[in-house]
Design an enzyme around this catalytic site. Structure first.
Site, PDB file in Angstrom:
ATOM      1  N   GLY A 100       0.817  -1.202   0.000  1.00 41.14           N
ATOM      2  CA  GLY A 100       0.000   0.000   0.000  1.00 41.14           C
ATOM      3  C   GLY A 100       0.853   1.255   0.000  1.00 41.14           C
ATOM      4  O   GLY A 100       1.762   1.396   0.827  1.00 41.14           O
ATOM      5  N   GLY A 102      -0.401   4.418   0.314  1.00 40.84           N
ATOM      6  CA  GLY A 102      -1.193   5.534   0.810  1.00 40.84           C
ATOM      7  C   GLY A 102      -0.403   6.329   1.829  1.00 40.84           C
ATOM      8  O   GLY A 102       0.827   6.291   1.874  1.00 40.84           O
ATOM      9  N   PHE A 103      -1.123   7.049   2.694  1.00 43.80           N
ATOM     10  CA  PHE A 103      -0.440   7.865   3.694  1.00 43.80           C
ATOM     11  C   PHE A 103       0.415   7.014   4.624  1.00 43.80           C
ATOM     12  O   PHE A 103       1.559   7.340   4.922  1.00 43.80           O
ATOM     13  CB  PHE A 103      -1.473   8.655   4.516  1.00 43.80           C
ATOM     14  CG  PHE A 103      -2.161   9.734   3.736  1.00 43.80           C
ATOM     15  CD1 PHE A 103      -1.447  10.808   3.239  1.00 43.80           C
ATOM     16  CD2 PHE A 103      -3.522   9.679   3.493  1.00 43.80           C
ATOM     17  CE1 PHE A 103      -2.066  11.802   2.517  1.00 43.80           C
ATOM     18  CE2 PHE A 103      -4.154  10.669   2.772  1.00 43.80           C
ATOM     19  CZ  PHE A 103      -3.430  11.734   2.282  1.00 43.80           C
ATOM     20  N   VAL A 168      -1.623  -7.612  -4.648  1.00 44.20           N
ATOM     21  CA  VAL A 168      -1.377  -8.652  -3.654  1.00 44.20           C
ATOM     22  C   VAL A 168      -2.629  -9.513  -3.523  1.00 44.20           C
ATOM     23  O   VAL A 168      -3.729  -9.006  -3.294  1.00 44.20           O
ATOM     24  CB  VAL A 168      -1.002  -8.027  -2.298  1.00 44.20           C
ATOM     25  CG1 VAL A 168      -0.870  -9.114  -1.232  1.00 44.20           C
ATOM     26  CG2 VAL A 168       0.294  -7.246  -2.414  1.00 44.20           C
ATOM     27  N   GLU A 259     -18.391  16.901   2.875  1.00 43.68           N
ATOM     28  CA  GLU A 259     -17.671  17.679   1.862  1.00 43.68           C
ATOM     29  C   GLU A 259     -18.301  17.522   0.488  1.00 43.68           C
ATOM     30  O   GLU A 259     -18.449  18.501  -0.265  1.00 43.68           O
ATOM     31  CB  GLU A 259     -16.202  17.241   1.835  1.00 43.68           C
ATOM     32  CG  GLU A 259     -15.409  17.665   3.055  1.00 43.68           C
ATOM     33  CD  GLU A 259     -14.037  17.030   3.106  1.00 43.68           C
ATOM     34  OE1 GLU A 259     -13.150  17.584   3.766  1.00 43.68           O
ATOM     35  OE2 GLU A 259     -13.849  15.962   2.477  1.00 43.68           O
TER      36      GLU A 259
END
Length: 302
Positions: A100, A102-103, A168, A259
């Site tokens: 991953g 990501g952050f 994966v 949002e």
């Protein structure tokens, strides 16, 4: 040798050779000067030995304690990309596999890039997505390229970090191996940073009608549906159908839902004013459904 060139130049060249500065270039220059300008014949004099010494200097440089070696070391420290390294140098180092980008995955790799480990980042895409702004793409305020950055340039100067594109399909903890569709990646330490996804609470049949907002593809699909709804509302003459087309239902009162609801309302009121003739875009309704007693439950109650 000093008899063939001016005394000052000979002294200067001697100091440079002694300190090991620009050794290869000086050796080439001396060969040119002594054997072309001075017309020395290596076969007729002992200059053949001088020629051999210069050849050694050209091949090997100034040596381990020369200024040339010091300058090269400083340059590789300041500009790591200049250093020529072999991937075999990573053999024997602890292997860290991060699934991953990501952050969480990127932060972990950045923290380990100076450590003495071999890091492999595996992700289904070759870019890092800034998910908090996906709602802006979904409402045509931003393009996907504004919130997606390629992963590889982040680690261009970090030789110990490898970025791998793949999906994966499983992890074998007994063999300490991450399984991809085409290969297996062994690991000593495994970091699973695959993020989260939305849930339909057992109603997976809703998925085609209510896309989530976790990927660029999701944002583009929502944008297509929102803009198409306004276009169809302009084309229809049925007021009931127009009302239906201009009604947007969002399930989930978390940050993304709030949002997105606000962005759609802003798009209808300010982004499309004076663009349609058969209706006023500000007539659009945005309905936000939340199962809990209030919106943004993860935030403190004011």
């Amino acid at each position: 040798m000093a008899g063939q060139i001016p005394a000052g130049a000979a002294l200067f060249v001697g100091i440079l050779l002694l300190s090991g500065l620009a050794t290869r270039y000086l050796a080439v220059a001396l060969i040119v000067v002594l054997f072309t300008h001075a017309m020395m014949d290596p076969r007729a004099t002992d200059a053949v030995y001088l020629l051999m010494i210069f050849a050694v200097l050209i091949a090997l440089g100034g040596g381990a304690i020369s200024l040339d070696r010091l300058i090269a070391w400083l340059l590789t420290r300041c500009f790591p990309a200049m250093e020529q390294r072999d991937v075999r140098q990573l053999d024997g180092l602890p292997r860290v596999v991060i699934v991953g980008a990501g952050f969480g995955g990127i932060s972990c790799a950045l923290a380990l890039r100076k450590a003495n480990v071999a890091v492999t980042i595996i992700d289904q895409t070759n870019f890092h997505l800034f998910q908090p702004l996906l709602y802006q793409v979904a409402t045509a305020a931003l393009s996907p390229g504004d919130i997606a950055a390629p992963i590889r340039p982040l680690f261009r100067d970090d030789f110990g970090v490898r970025v791998l594109l793949g999906t994966v399909i499983g992890v074998d903890p007994q063999r300490q191996s991450v399984m991809l569709k085409e290969q297996e990646i062994p690991y000593d330490y495994l970091v699973l940073a695959t993020g989260a996804t939305h849930s339909y609470f057992g109603k997976d049949a809703w998925a085609p009608h209510a896309p989530g907002l976790k990927r660029v593809e999701d944002a583009l699909e929502i944008r297509r549906r929102v803009l198409t709804a306004f276009e169809r509302a302009e084309a229809t003459r049925d007021s009931a159908e127009r009302t239906s087309l201009l009604t947007f239902l969002i399930v989930g009162g978390g940050p993304t839902g709030v949002e997105l609801a606000g962005a759609i309302a802003e798009l209808a009121r300010f982004g499309m004013d004076k663009e349609f003739r058969m209706f006023d875009p500000a007539e659009a309704r945005v309905i936000l459904v939340q199962a809990g007693p209030r919106l943004l439950p993860a935030f403190p109650n004011p």
